[in-house]
Enzyme design. Structure first.
Site, PDB file in Angstrom:
ATOM      1  N   ILE A  33       0.816  -1.214   0.000  1.00  0.00           N
ATOM      2  CA  ILE A  33       0.000   0.000   0.000  1.00  0.00           C
ATOM      3  C   ILE A  33       0.848   1.262   0.000  1.00  0.00           C
ATOM      4  O   ILE A  33       0.298   2.367  -0.069  1.00  0.00           O
ATOM      5  CB  ILE A  33      -0.962   0.036   1.202  1.00  0.00           C
ATOM      6  CG1 ILE A  33      -0.178  -0.084   2.519  1.00  0.00           C
ATOM      7  CG2 ILE A  33      -2.016  -1.042   1.084  1.00  0.00           C
ATOM      8  CD1 ILE A  33      -1.062   0.083   3.751  1.00  0.00           C
ATOM      9  N   GLY A  34       2.168   1.120   0.056  1.00  0.00           N
ATOM     10  CA  GLY A  34       3.008   2.309   0.060  1.00  0.00           C
ATOM     11  C   GLY A  34       4.455   1.970  -0.219  1.00  0.00           C
ATOM     12  O   GLY A  34       4.939   0.882   0.119  1.00  0.00           O
ATOM     13  N   GLY A  36       8.344   3.927  -0.029  1.00  0.00           N
ATOM     14  CA  GLY A  36       9.109   5.099   0.387  1.00  0.00           C
ATOM     15  C   GLY A  36      10.554   4.977  -0.021  1.00  0.00           C
ATOM     16  O   GLY A  36      10.975   4.006  -0.654  1.00  0.00           O
ATOM     17  N   LYS A  40       9.100  -0.465   2.253  1.00  0.00           N
ATOM     18  CA  LYS A  40       7.737  -0.661   1.768  1.00  0.00           C
ATOM     19  C   LYS A  40       6.771  -0.687   2.942  1.00  0.00           C
ATOM     20  O   LYS A  40       7.143  -0.958   4.076  1.00  0.00           O
ATOM     21  CB  LYS A  40       7.624  -1.976   0.989  1.00  0.00           C
ATOM     22  CG  LYS A  40       8.449  -2.045  -0.281  1.00  0.00           C
ATOM     23  CD  LYS A  40       8.250  -3.386  -0.964  1.00  0.00           C
ATOM     24  CE  LYS A  40       9.059  -3.483  -2.250  1.00  0.00           C
ATOM     25  NZ  LYS A  40       8.868  -4.799  -2.917  1.00  0.00           N
ATOM     26  N   LYS A  56       5.359  -1.799   8.138  1.00  0.00           N
ATOM     27  CA  LYS A  56       6.421  -1.041   7.484  1.00  0.00           C
ATOM     28  C   LYS A  56       7.710  -1.841   7.557  1.00  0.00           C
ATOM     29  O   LYS A  56       8.137  -2.248   8.636  1.00  0.00           O
ATOM     30  CB  LYS A  56       6.605   0.319   8.150  1.00  0.00           C
ATOM     31  CG  LYS A  56       7.526   1.266   7.404  1.00  0.00           C
ATOM     32  CD  LYS A  56       7.476   2.661   8.019  1.00  0.00           C
ATOM     33  CE  LYS A  56       8.274   3.660   7.203  1.00  0.00           C
ATOM     34  NZ  LYS A  56       8.158   5.038   7.764  1.00  0.00           N
ATOM     35  N   ASP A 144       9.282  16.253   9.075  1.00  0.00           N
ATOM     36  CA  ASP A 144       8.788  15.984   7.728  1.00  0.00           C
ATOM     37  C   ASP A 144       7.266  16.070   7.697  1.00  0.00           C
ATOM     38  O   ASP A 144       6.593  15.213   7.114  1.00  0.00           O
ATOM     39  CB  ASP A 144       9.265  14.610   7.246  1.00  0.00           C
ATOM     40  CG  ASP A 144       9.149  14.459   5.725  1.00  0.00           C
ATOM     41  OD1 ASP A 144       9.106  15.490   5.027  1.00  0.00           O
ATOM     42  OD2 ASP A 144       9.083  13.312   5.248  1.00  0.00           O
TER      43      ASP A 144
END
Length: 464
Positions: A33-34, A36, A40, A56, A144
């Site tokens: 789903i993501g 970076g 992942k 994560k 961030d």
């Protein structure tokens, strides 16, 4: 279904990897789903509760040394508007962070062209600033902050994520690492000046609020050089439809001098933020949890968990399988959902009881009457002592006599007992089995009595 099982095996299974095996037994990986710069993010399902979680995966590489501190940062954070860390597992190659999954998508995707209505923007921005204020109070700066790192959960609440660039700070201490996202850089970051932590986050909050109200970032250009030039001069414009109070708040946050920017707590007190005084976030500093919920412990007992080990896991904040299951059940209870566990057990060598448990029909606990003393001066039924390891963990909020010391290693149903001496006849064997079932019931009753008694003890403990 086959592809899901295959992916789970590839990602979390490996030779000589006990942690991977635990994750494989605990979770079923569904899909990515993501992605970076450092790893992942995978969507997975917790096998016992069926709750979806995000895992994560951080690779242990040289360039990732900074973000490998993220689990440590998140271990110390417990706030309604910060995504909850559930479990941490580590191998020689990767670190796996199991976290809550906010299924509502990114804040970035909730801002329409032209910006949000001010009431909705105010509600979500209050929650974001509340989370940032909490982090700053804990001595952690995010570094961030941006709409991509703010999720919206099923209740339409903001949830702060991605602490990969976060750092600890001390008031008055200057930092020298320069990280973040170009469009959200504070001027001191661009100029490579030493900076204090919180004002950098406050600048990013100003950029976020401007984006939420207008649908565009305050600093933009065709090239990175143009963007950097606008940031160092604080050159931006607000559309006329943005209210004066909102424009004043953005101006205060996007001030070139870091010392003149408001703190997160001051932002929460700004007139634009307090308008309407609805859904105002409160200061939050409660750790997880001072005393475990007896209903959840009863559910975990029925699942097959050792309650003593579960209690110690929570007291010492181990972020292991037992703590993850507790937090997921706690989340389900807060959502008003029944907690039904699946067929596949998590605790090794412990077989869960065969019937699902619904917390909505769990044991009703007695409430303490106003005349009842806050702390009993007599021993509670089945009251044990906190293990030595937990007493040394520095948990000042945990009362040592409130943790069950029972080792609930129950014999699985239907298992035969070891033979000793001559074999008993069928009548003796049936009597022995009835005795074992009676012992099991007595243990469960003792645990429930302990939970009832501890729930009547006031949270305001007398000094030890």
């Amino acid at each position: 279904m086959h592809s899901q099982s295959s992916e789970s095996s590839v990602v979390l299974q490996g030779p000589r990897s006990c942690q991977k095996a635990v994750l494989r037994d605990q979770y079923e990986v569904l899909r990515d789903i993501g992605f970076g710069r450092f790893g992942k993010i995978k969507l997975a399902s917790h096998r016992l509760t069926g709750v979806e979680v995000a895992i994560k995966v951080l690779q242990k590489k040289g360039q990732n040394l900074l973000v490998l501190s993220e689990p440590e940062m998140m271990r110390s954070l417990e706030h309604p508007y910060v995504i909850q860390l559930l479990q941490v597992a580590e191998t020689h190659r990767n670190i796996y962070m199991v976290m809550e999954h906010a299924g509502g998508g990114r804040l970035l995707d909730h801002v329409p062209q032209g910006g949000m209505q001010e009431e909705e923007a105010r509600r979500l921005f209050r929650q974001v600033v509340s989370a940032v204020s909490y982090c700053h109070h804990k001595g952690i700066m995010h570094r961030d902050l941006k709409p991509e790192n703010i999720m919206v959960d099923a209740r339409s609440h903001a949830r702060l994520i991605d602490f990969g660039f976060s750092a600890r700070f001390t008031p008055g201490q200057n930092l020298h690492q320069f990280w973040g996202t170009l469009s959200h850089f504070a001027p001191e970051i661009i100029l490579r000046k030493a900076y204090e932590g919180p004002p950098v986050d406050i600048w990013s909050l100003g950029v976020i609020l401007h984006f939420m109200l207008t649908g565009r970032y305050p600093f933009g250009g065709n090239t990175s050089k143009e963007v950097l030039s606008q940031i160092t001069l604080a050159t931006y414009s607000n559309p006329p439809y943005v209210s004066l109070a909102a424009r004043m708040l953005i101006h205060q946050m996007l001030t070139l001098d870091p010392q003149k920017r408001p703190t997160a707590k001051q932002i929460l007190q700004h007139p634009w933020m307090t308008h309407g005084k609805q859904d105002l976030p409160h200061d939050y500093s409660e750790p997880i949890p001072i005393r475990p919920d007896p209903e959840i412990l009863t559910t975990m007992f029925d699942m097959g968990y050792d309650l003593r080990k579960t209690w110690v896991s929570l007291a010492k904040r181990k972020f292991n399988a037992a703590m993850a299951t507790y937090l997921l059940l706690q989340h389900q209870k807060s959502q008003g959902a029944g907690c039904i566990f699946q067929e596949k057990p998590v605790p090794p060598r412990v077989k869960p009881r065969p019937h699902p448990v619904d917390l909505s029909h769990s044991l009703v606990l007695p409430k303490r009457s106003p005349s009842e003393p806050a702390l009993s001066t007599f021993p509670l039924p089945c009251e044990p002592q906190l293990p030595e390891g937990a007493r040394q963990a520095g948990q000042k909020h945990i009362r040592s006599a409130s943790e069950p010391a029972l080792h609930l290693h129950l014999q699985p149903a239907g298992a035969s007992t070891p033979d000793v001496g001559p074999q008993p006849d069928s009548g003796q064997l049936n009597a022995h089995r009835r005795l074992l079932r009676w012992v099991d019931r007595r243990i469960a009753t003792c645990v429930r009595e302990l939970c009832c008694c501890t729930s009547r003890v006031s949270n305001k403990l007398a000094p030890m």
